[in-house]
Enzyme design. Structure first.
Site, PDB file in Angstrom:
ATOM      1  CB  SER A 128      32.811  -7.890 -29.355  1.00 58.28           C
ATOM      2  OG  SER A 128      33.414  -8.853 -28.503  1.00 58.28           O
ATOM      3  CE  LYS A 182      30.557  -9.848 -31.357  1.00 60.02           C
ATOM      4  NZ  LYS A 182      29.350 -10.476 -30.982  1.00 60.02           N
ATOM      5  CG  HIS A 185      35.163 -11.111 -32.159  1.00 55.92           C
ATOM      6  ND1 HIS A 185      34.265 -11.635 -31.247  1.00 55.92           N
ATOM      7  CD2 HIS A 185      36.059 -10.412 -31.431  1.00 55.92           C
ATOM      8  CE1 HIS A 185      34.619 -11.262 -30.027  1.00 55.92           C
ATOM      9  NE2 HIS A 185      35.692 -10.506 -30.109  1.00 55.92           N
ATOM     10  CG  ASN A 186      31.048 -13.964 -31.543  1.00 54.44           C
ATOM     11  OD1 ASN A 186      31.644 -12.892 -31.452  1.00 54.44           O
ATOM     12  ND2 ASN A 186      29.843 -14.130 -31.059  1.00 54.44           N
ATOM     13  CD  GLU A 189      33.861 -14.986 -27.517  1.00 58.46           C
ATOM     14  OE1 GLU A 189      33.789 -13.849 -28.025  1.00 58.46           O
ATOM     15  OE2 GLU A 189      32.909 -15.493 -26.892  1.00 58.46           O
TER      16      GLU A 189
HETATM   17  P1  NDP Z   1      17.777 -10.196 -25.251  1.00 54.28           P
HETATM   18  O1  NDP Z   1      18.433 -10.859 -26.397  1.00 54.28           O
HETATM   19  O2  NDP Z   1      17.426 -10.981 -24.068  1.00 54.28           O
HETATM   20  O3  NDP Z   1      16.463  -9.461 -25.794  1.00 54.28           O
HETATM   21  C1  NDP Z   1      15.598  -8.767 -24.939  1.00 54.28           C
HETATM   22  C2  NDP Z   1      15.132  -7.492 -25.579  1.00 54.28           C
HETATM   23  O4  NDP Z   1      14.479  -7.765 -26.823  1.00 54.28           O
HETATM   24  C3  NDP Z   1      14.113  -6.772 -24.717  1.00 54.28           C
HETATM   25  O5  NDP Z   1      14.332  -5.382 -24.837  1.00 54.28           O
HETATM   26  C4  NDP Z   1      12.804  -7.195 -25.351  1.00 54.28           C
HETATM   27  O6  NDP Z   1      11.735  -6.285 -25.124  1.00 54.28           O
HETATM   28  C5  NDP Z   1      13.177  -7.163 -26.802  1.00 54.28           C
HETATM   29  N1  NDP Z   1      12.270  -7.902 -27.634  1.00 54.28           N
HETATM   30  C6  NDP Z   1      12.123  -9.251 -27.703  1.00 54.28           C
HETATM   31  N2  NDP Z   1      11.192  -9.579 -28.612  1.00 54.28           N
HETATM   32  C7  NDP Z   1      10.741  -8.408 -29.132  1.00 54.28           C
HETATM   33  C8  NDP Z   1       9.775  -8.092 -30.123  1.00 54.28           C
HETATM   34  N3  NDP Z   1       9.096  -9.053 -30.783  1.00 54.28           N
HETATM   35  N4  NDP Z   1       9.547  -6.782 -30.387  1.00 54.28           N
HETATM   36  C9  NDP Z   1      10.233  -5.821 -29.751  1.00 54.28           C
HETATM   37  N5  NDP Z   1      11.166  -6.064 -28.826  1.00 54.28           N
HETATM   38  C10 NDP Z   1      11.417  -7.350 -28.507  1.00 54.28           C
HETATM   39  O7  NDP Z   1      18.644  -8.923 -24.788  1.00 54.28           O
HETATM   40  P2  NDP Z   1      20.216  -8.705 -24.643  1.00 54.28           P
HETATM   41  O8  NDP Z   1      20.326  -7.331 -24.104  1.00 54.28           O
HETATM   42  O9  NDP Z   1      20.887  -9.816 -23.943  1.00 54.28           O
HETATM   43  O10 NDP Z   1      20.762  -8.743 -26.146  1.00 54.28           O
HETATM   44  C11 NDP Z   1      20.289  -7.860 -27.149  1.00 54.28           C
HETATM   45  C12 NDP Z   1      20.995  -8.182 -28.458  1.00 54.28           C
HETATM   46  O11 NDP Z   1      22.382  -8.000 -28.292  1.00 54.28           O
HETATM   47  C13 NDP Z   1      20.810  -9.619 -28.943  1.00 54.28           C
HETATM   48  O12 NDP Z   1      20.702  -9.615 -30.353  1.00 54.28           O
HETATM   49  C14 NDP Z   1      22.105 -10.302 -28.542  1.00 54.28           C
HETATM   50  O13 NDP Z   1      22.417 -11.388 -29.361  1.00 54.28           O
HETATM   51  C15 NDP Z   1      23.085  -9.158 -28.732  1.00 54.28           C
HETATM   52  N6  NDP Z   1      24.307  -9.273 -27.975  1.00 54.28           N
HETATM   53  C16 NDP Z   1      24.288  -9.722 -26.682  1.00 54.28           C
HETATM   54  C17 NDP Z   1      25.450  -9.831 -25.948  1.00 54.28           C
HETATM   55  C18 NDP Z   1      25.389 -10.272 -24.540  1.00 54.28           C
HETATM   56  O14 NDP Z   1      26.457 -10.441 -23.935  1.00 54.28           O
HETATM   57  N7  NDP Z   1      24.227 -10.439 -23.963  1.00 54.28           N
HETATM   58  C19 NDP Z   1      26.752  -9.466 -26.542  1.00 54.28           C
HETATM   59  C20 NDP Z   1      26.657  -8.931 -27.865  1.00 54.28           C
HETATM   60  C21 NDP Z   1      25.477  -8.873 -28.543  1.00 54.28           C
HETATM   61  P3  NDP Z   1      10.725  -6.515 -23.880  1.00 54.28           P
HETATM   62  O15 NDP Z   1      11.432  -5.951 -22.692  1.00 54.28           O
HETATM   63  O16 NDP Z   1       9.545  -5.709 -24.265  1.00 54.28           O
HETATM   64  O17 NDP Z   1      10.461  -7.966 -23.785  1.00 54.28           O
END
Ligand code: NDP
Length: 480
Positions: A128, A182, A185-186, A189
């Site tokens: 988080s 978690k 937590h959300n 939130e």
């Molecule tokens: P995204 O959720 O936008 O995901 C993008 C990433 O996933 C890229 O690295 C992409 O690779 C990869 N990806 C997507 N599809 C595939 C696949 N089929 N195989 C392999 N890799 C894949 O990224 P975020 O950084 O925003 O979030 C990552 C995780 O963290 C998510 O689960 C999200 O829910 C969680 N999270 C996010 C928060 C936030 O504030 N954003 C807070 C807490 C948790 P490529 O570059 O090759 O497309």
């Protein structure tokens, strides 16, 4: 070189987490499906610490020291499943796969079972604090085995936020416990945000205050027991002026709240566990109502009946009512946390986790979105056993609500009279009144259920299940 930790998925969250790890002395292996993200991270932030970038997952796994530990930060759902599969194929027994995404805890339970059967450790870890937290110190909620925690614990402690000298991470419990906590937590939130929004609405439409005036008020409130990150950023949002129009930014933002589903999961799970999380549920439903664009537009056109929302108070009355709102916010917030912890308790019972509620409250004090001073007293209440039955029964909170109670009632009553929606305030108050009612009208419901469905009922004066031979239409009454 050999890395002690790896990160798979280098979008916003993964790259920030990788940088945080490197900055704290870890050697970090990097892998992303498309190599350009890896390259970007190396070219922009390669100097943050020691990184070992890889183009294939096999190379990535080979660059890790045993037991190999990899944190997955990719899109939740199918993408996470795909990456887990690839990693598990390339890894060996004893290695640790960590899912740092916002996965549904039942998925984590399922995945942990599969991966454990292959001799590897699987850790669902709640992260988080958004992107900023990932970079500068998140609150971390790992599940998984005790054994995996031995390897992972020191690494996670090195990057977690620090609150009062303690890292904001603790081993929550086995398999899905971390993602469960978690999720709750959300949910909390959501309710924190909804309560703040209702307070804003009362001051805006009820008292006719400007966004800047309300922002100033939240700034003041941030010096009280309400002190928290969300109150702080609320003030910032309300002070923001739109560059294009010169209007308060809040007035040019479309009034439809988005959601990604964790609040909904919290409520769905609470429903199946039979835990009344009314504050969280109202927060989720309120976002739902905000998104009912067509219905709202039509209702506005038709003009549904209701009073003028302006309260027309004297300066003195206004001041008093603002204090009432502050008290109502605090009391409702206590209820929402009590309900959230009830859900954690019920989840722990249902899924066989041993969750230390005091430790959970402690790791929420820093790094995460709901971080707040108030969590110190929450953790004390659990630590001392005073909140074993409900947070609302711990003397500190019982007294806090006693002090806020009359204000809380005035706010809900006035809001109702002026046609201002306060679903979270009102439902929290009703929950509180329900909890303190010695007898609830549920007795009547049991009577109804027995009449139409012979569901039976318990008696106050005897053990067992009873059924009344109810009179049928057209037949004489029969004695029970
Ligand atoms: P995204 O959720 O936008 O995901 C993008 C990433 O996933 C890229 O690295 C992409 O690779 C990869 N990806 C997507 N599809 C595939 C696949 N089929 N195989 C392999 N890799 C894949 O990224 P975020 O950084 O925003 O979030 C990552 C995780 O963290 C998510 O689960 C999200 O829910 C969680 N999270 C996010 C928060 C936030 O504030 N954003 C807070 C807490 C948790 P490529 O570059 O090759 O497309």
């Amino acid at each position: 070189a050999i890395a002690n930790i790896g990160v798979v998925g280098l979008a916003a969250m993964g790259s920030n987490l990788a940088r945080n790890l490197a900055r704290h002395g870890n050697t970090v292996a990097l892998y992303n499906r498309h190599y350009d993200r890896t390259e970007k991270l190396m070219s922009e932030h390669g100097n943050d610490g020691k990184f070992i970038p890889s183009k294939t997952i096999q190379e990535f796994v080979a660059s890790l020291a045993k037991p190999r530990t990899a944190i997955i930060m990719v899109k939740a759902g199918a993408a996470t499943d795909a990456v887990i599969e690839e990693l598990a194929d390339a890894m060996e027994p004893g290695d640790i796969i960590v899912d740092g995404g916002n996965s549904y805890f039942m998925d984590t339970i399922r995945r942990e079972k599969d991966i454990r059967a292959r001799g590897l450790h699987y850790v669902g870890c709640g992260v988080s604090g958004g992107e900023e937290g990932a970079l500068n110190g998140p609150s971390l909620m790992p599940g998984g085995t005790e054994e995996s925690w031995k390897t992972l614990g020191p690494i996670l402690k090195s990057i977690a936020a620090v609150a009062e000298g303690e890292p904001c991470v603790t081993h929550i419990g086995e398999n899905g416990a971390g993602h469960f906590v978690k999720m709750v937590h959300n949910g909390i939130e959501y309710s924190d945000m909804q309560l703040i929004a209702e307070s804003y609405d009362l001051m805006r439409r009820g008292l006719g205050m400007s966004p800047v005036e309300i922002g100033d008020m939240f700034e003041e409130w941030n010096k009280t027991e309400l002190n928290s990150y969300l109150i702080e950023i609320t003030s910032e949002v309300l002070h923001q002026v739109d560059k294009k129009t010169g209007k308060p930014l809040v007035d040019v933002i479309v009034d439809q709240a988005g959601m990604k589903g964790t609040g909904t999961w919290t409520v769905q799970t609470a429903l199946s566990l039979g835990v009344p999380v009314t504050g969280i549920a109202e927060a989720v439903f309120s976002r739902g109502l905000s998104g009912q664009e067509a219905q709202r537009a039509e209702a506005d056109k038709v003009g549904l009946a209701g009073p003028d929302t302006a309260m027309n108070l004297s300066a003195e009355e206004r001041k008093a009512f603002i204090e009432d709102i502050r008290h109502a916010l605090y009391a409702s917030k206590i209820v929402a946390y009590a309900q959230g912890f009830d859900e954690i308790n019920a989840g722990a019972k249902e899924y066989g986790w041993k969750i230390d509620q005091a430790a959970v409250a402690r790791i929420w004090r820093g790094g995460c979105i709901i971080r707040a001073q108030f969590l110190n007293v929450v953790s004390d209440a659990f630590e001392s056993g005073q909140a074993d039955v409900s947070l609302l029964l711990a003397p500190y909170f019982k007294e806090a609500i006693e002090q806020a109670e009359e204000s809380w009632r005035r706010v809900v009553a006035q809001a109702s009279l002026k046609g201002l929606p306060v679903p979270a305030f009102a439902s929290s108050l009703s929950y509180y009144d329900g909890l303190r009612s010695k007898r609830l009208p549920a007795a009547l419901i049991q009577g109804q259920r027995d009449l139409f469905g012979a569901h039976t009922y318990g008696r106050v004066d005897a053990p067992g299940a009873f059924h009344t031979l109810w009179a049928e239409p057209g037949r004489p009454e029969i004695e029970a």
